[in-house]
Scaffold this motif. Structure first.
Motif, short mmCIF file in Angstrom:
data_model
loop_
_atom_site.label_atom_id
_atom_site.label_comp_id
_atom_site.label_asym_id
_atom_site.label_seq_id
_atom_site.Cartn_x
_atom_site.Cartn_y
_atom_site.Cartn_z
N LEU A 158 0.83 -1.21 0.00
CA LEU A 158 0.00 0.00 0.00
C LEU A 158 0.86 1.26 0.00
CD1 LEU A 158 -2.77 -1.03 2.57
CD2 LEU A 158 -2.97 -0.93 0.07
N LEU A 159 1.91 1.26 0.81
CA LEU A 159 2.79 2.43 0.87
C LEU A 159 3.54 2.64 -0.44
CD1 LEU A 159 4.20 1.98 4.48
CD2 LEU A 159 2.79 3.87 3.67
N ASP A 168 -2.70 9.28 -1.87
CA ASP A 168 -3.10 8.36 -0.81
C ASP A 168 -4.32 7.53 -1.21
OD1 ASP A 168 -1.10 8.98 0.99
OD2 ASP A 168 -2.23 10.60 1.92
N VAL A 169 -4.86 7.78 -2.38
CA VAL A 169 -6.03 7.04 -2.86
C VAL A 169 -5.57 6.05 -3.93
CG1 VAL A 169 -8.29 7.18 -3.96
CG2 VAL A 169 -7.55 8.98 -2.39
N GLU A 191 -7.37 -8.82 6.51
CA GLU A 191 -6.27 -7.92 6.84
C GLU A 191 -6.66 -6.46 6.60
OE1 GLU A 191 -3.50 -8.67 8.33
OE2 GLU A 191 -3.93 -10.83 8.34
N LEU A 192 -7.38 -6.21 5.50
CA LEU A 192 -7.82 -4.85 5.21
C LEU A 192 -8.79 -4.35 6.28
CD1 LEU A 192 -8.38 -5.03 1.34
CD2 LEU A 192 -6.61 -3.74 2.53
N ILE A 208 -8.88 2.13 -2.06
CA ILE A 208 -8.33 2.12 -0.70
C ILE A 208 -7.68 3.47 -0.46
CG2 ILE A 208 -6.70 1.04 0.90
CD1 ILE A 208 -6.92 -1.51 -0.82
N THR A 209 -8.06 4.12 0.62
CA THR A 209 -7.47 5.42 0.97
C THR A 209 -6.59 5.26 2.21
OG1 THR A 209 -9.42 6.58 0.12
CG2 THR A 209 -7.94 7.82 1.57
#
Length: 222
Positions: A158-159, A168-169, A191-192, A208-209
């Protein structure tokens, strides 16, 4: 390129191990290029444009996965050579190479490489050794990633996606993200949801934000 920068290049394990005459041949025929931050050195699927070395600044290799996620494949710092794979086999580039910060590069163009290799066939073996060195690094990186927990792999993915996209989106389906980190969709969803309850992310359909990068980074460092 200045004389003072030659020791920087020779500090690289691959370049420093080449015969002195071969090192001098490459440096003499290469040219220095200045690249602005955010500028493409080359893009994925571009034809080969030669061999590169970082003299100053930074270059990042960005991979585009079939799932739609863009991942940071490698960060290249001063003294590092790159671009050898397509230079060797003549096939399209597998990654984007993007400058970060004001960057100076040493560039041995493809036509010049082809001419030098025709006169010095040993250059093909030299480039093959560079391919092998980078392949070993990649395999070690993959093995390290697979040894990490699902939560750690997810946080890092994600990062990386946010860093590459500059946002960040992240617009991605959970099924695609699950394939990227190598788990089932059901495992990924658990996990999310855990990250969501912790206030680190926000979930929506195919989106995902990231809400807390520092919190995700702490998980990614585990």
């Amino acid at each position: 390129m200045t004389i003072a920068e030659l020791p920087l290049l020779e500090s690289d394990d691959w370049f420093g191990a080449l015969p002195a005459a071969r090192r001098r041949l490459i440096v003499d025929q290469a040219r220095v290029r200045s690249v602005a931050t955010g500028e493409l050195v080359y893009a994925a699927d571009d034809p080969p444009n030669g061999l590169w070395a970082v003299l100053e600044g930074q270059v990042r290799l960005i991979g585009h996965l079939a799932s739609g996620v863009d991942l940071l494949a490698l960060i290249l710092r001063p003294g590092t050579w790159f671009g050898e794979l397509s230079t060797m086999d003549g096939r399209p580039r597998p990654h984007d190479a993007i400058a970060y910060g004001a960057t100076r590069l040493l560039h041995l163009s493809q036509p010049v490489f082809n001419r030098l290799a025709a006169d010095e066939p040993g250059l093909y073996r030299d480039i093959g050794l560079l391919v092998c060195a980078h392949q070993r690094t990649a395999l070690a990186f993959i093995a390290q990633g697979l040894s990490q927990s699902v939560t750690t792999r997810l946080a890092r993915t994600l990062l990386q996606g946010a860093e590459v996209s500059g946002s960040d989106v992240l617009n991605i389906r959970q099924s695609d993200l699950a394939g990227t980190i190598g788990v089932s969709r059901q495992t990924l969803n658990k996990e999310l949801q855990r990250l969501c309850r912790a206030g680190l992310i926000e979930l929506a359909y195919a989106r995902i934000t990231l809400r807390d990068r520092k919190g995700l980074a702490a998980i990614g460092d585990d």
